[in-house]
Every structure is written in C-alpha cells, then in structure tokens.
Scaffold this active site. Sequence first.
Site: not given
Length: 178
Positions: A75, A105, A154, A169
């Site tokens: 999109n 990093h 994550t 989650r």
Amino acid sequence: MSGGRLRRELRIEFTMLTRRALLNVVAGSSLVPRPLRWLIYRACGADVRSPNVFPGLEIAGRPGNLTLGAGTFVNTGCFFELVAPVSIGRDCQLGMRTMVVTSHHETTAAGTSRRPVGLPVRIGDRVWTGARVTILPGVTIADDVVVAAGAVVTADCPEPGVYAGVPARLIRSTAGAR
C-alpha cells in the site's frame, strides 16, 4: 584525499543519488503507472514479482536486498530499509505506511554505539499488516500471520495468528484453523 579517490567517491555518491531519485521520486510518484513502477524496481535490482506496489514506497539501501513475492500488495507510503535482505512472501497485504527496518546499532561494554549492522527480515506468505506497522531488524514472521495496525514487531511471530501491541504479541492463534 587524492584526485582519483575523490573522483571515485563522487561517482559512487552520484550513482547512489541517481538510483535513490529513480526509486523514490520517479517510481514512487502517483503519476507513474504500476507496470512502469514494477519495471523500474526490477531494473534497479529488486526482485519484485508483483506489480501491486502503490505510490509512495520509499527504499533506503540496496534494492538488490528486496524480494517481493507474486500477488503481494504494498500500500501507499511504505518504507523498506534494505541494509540487509528483506524477503516478503506471496499474496501478502502490507498496509499503509508499513515500515521494515534492517539496521541495528550494537553497543560496546562502555555503552558507546558501533557502526550499524544489518539483520535480515523475513515475512512469510499470506501475511497481512495493518496501517503503520513497524517490523524491526532480524524478525521472521510466519505464514498466515495478521499484524494489527500500529503494532511494533520486535521478535519473531512463529505461529499463524493475530499479533498486536507494542511490542507485538500473539493475541489469537489460528494454527488449527486451516
């Protein structure tokens, strides 16, 4: 800096700027039809197997690090950082402003930041992401996953189901639904 090295650096910088302009300004324009946009991405080295990429896709990094499966829909306003490979499977639906990030990093023991390291992202087949989903470096999303709007992925999403939240989650499994 020697004259030869300066010329080489300028040539590399000019090539990167030209490619970035071709990918993000020309191909990203709403004035460019989807088939032409698809050809531009392929000509720049991206393995894009679907012409369903809408205007506003921003690509940072090496286009050769992108694999986009057949039947996948991207999109408007999405962002792919291609420091490391990004593989998106078949028949996926990426919502508006989905962001895929590959640079990470690392820090030293003293707490200082090192140079960025690229971690690949893999998105399976038939994955749907809602608007403004962020997928962080090193994540693998299994087939048949839905990621709710605004979620930040994550960690891996290893089983089919609905993932939501910050961090994302599993809120509903669909593993036995098929």
